[in-house]
Design a protein around this motif. Structure first.
Motif, short mmCIF file in Angstrom:
data_model
loop_
_atom_site.label_atom_id
_atom_site.label_comp_id
_atom_site.label_asym_id
_atom_site.label_seq_id
_atom_site.Cartn_x
_atom_site.Cartn_y
_atom_site.Cartn_z
N LEU A 193 -5.24 5.13 -4.36
CA LEU A 193 -5.31 6.18 -3.32
C LEU A 193 -4.34 7.31 -3.64
CD1 LEU A 193 -5.62 4.11 -0.03
CD2 LEU A 193 -7.37 5.55 -1.08
N GLY A 194 -3.16 6.98 -4.13
CA GLY A 194 -2.18 8.00 -4.50
C GLY A 194 -2.65 8.84 -5.65
N GLY A 197 -3.07 1.07 -2.96
CA GLY A 197 -2.30 2.27 -2.65
C GLY A 197 -2.11 3.16 -3.86
N TRP A 199 0.94 3.84 -3.01
CA TRP A 199 0.52 5.23 -2.83
C TRP A 199 1.59 6.17 -3.37
CZ3 TRP A 199 2.39 9.53 -0.42
CH2 TRP A 199 1.53 10.62 -0.35
N CYS A 200 2.86 5.88 -3.05
CA CYS A 200 3.96 6.74 -3.54
C CYS A 200 3.99 6.74 -5.07
CB CYS A 200 5.30 6.25 -3.00
SG CYS A 200 5.50 6.51 -1.23
N GLY A 223 0.81 -1.22 0.00
CA GLY A 223 0.00 0.00 0.00
C GLY A 223 0.84 1.26 0.00
N VAL A 224 1.89 1.28 0.81
CA VAL A 224 2.74 2.47 0.88
C VAL A 224 3.48 2.69 -0.44
CG1 VAL A 224 4.81 3.43 1.99
CG2 VAL A 224 2.99 2.45 3.38
N THR A 225 4.07 1.64 -1.00
CA THR A 225 4.77 1.80 -2.27
C THR A 225 3.79 2.15 -3.39
OG1 THR A 225 4.68 -0.59 -2.67
CG2 THR A 225 6.69 0.29 -1.67
N GLY A 268 -2.16 -4.86 -2.30
CA GLY A 268 -1.88 -3.65 -1.52
C GLY A 268 -1.33 -2.54 -2.38
#
Length: 157
Positions: A153-154, A150, A64-65, A60-62, A146
């Motif tokens: 979302l990003g 993400g 979103w970035c 998710g973090v990667t 994920g």
């Protein structure tokens, strides 16, 4: 008189049969994976090392970035292309620039034909890449899902 020069401790290489070990490469590759040599023995598919929650958060973090950067770069590129086209139209309307639209159309059609020829030649490489990407997603489905979430979302933020 002919003499042969044999030194003690050295054998004649032609008289000795050489023994070779037969190595099954497929079995060797299974036991010695390349990432183990590069990253150490505690490496491999991510699903084997981390919990499901950790995999979702990392994906998710990667994602979103990547989505956020994609959104920002996309906006900048669209602004640059649109602004350039607008300035070209204003210059054309004001008489600063004369555009030969027939030549533009001819060049665009020529470029389309060239791209179609190149696309047909590049199909096997693209298919191989798609198969490898699909295989990666199947092996790492939790991280991939994920990442996709993400990424969206990003894009939205």
């Amino acid at each position: 008189m002919a003499t042969t020069d044999h030194r003690e401790g050295q054998e004649d290489p032609e008289s000795e049969d050489e023994v070779y070990e037969v190595v099954d490469l497929t079995e060797y590759a299974r036991r010695h994976q390349w990432w183990s040599r590069v990253f150490g023995s505690n490496s491999g598919p991510i699903a084997e090392k981390y919990s499901v929650a950790t995999q979702i958060v990392m994906g998710g973090v990667t994602g979103w970035c990547a989505g956020y950067l994609f959104q920002r770069v996309g906006k900048i590129a669209a602004t640059a292309v649109g602004g350039g086209f607008l300035l070209l139209q204003i210059a054309n309307h004001s008489g600063y620039v004369q555009v030969d639209w027939k030549k533009v159309e001819k060049d665009v059609n020529k470029a389309k034909k060239h791209l179609k020829k190149r696309a047909n030649k590049a199909a096997p490489e693209i298919n191989t890449f798609i198969e490898e990407a699909t295989d990666f997603v199947k092996r790492n489905i939790v991280v991939s899902s994920g990442f996709v979430g993400g990424f969206f979302l990003g894009l939205a933020s």
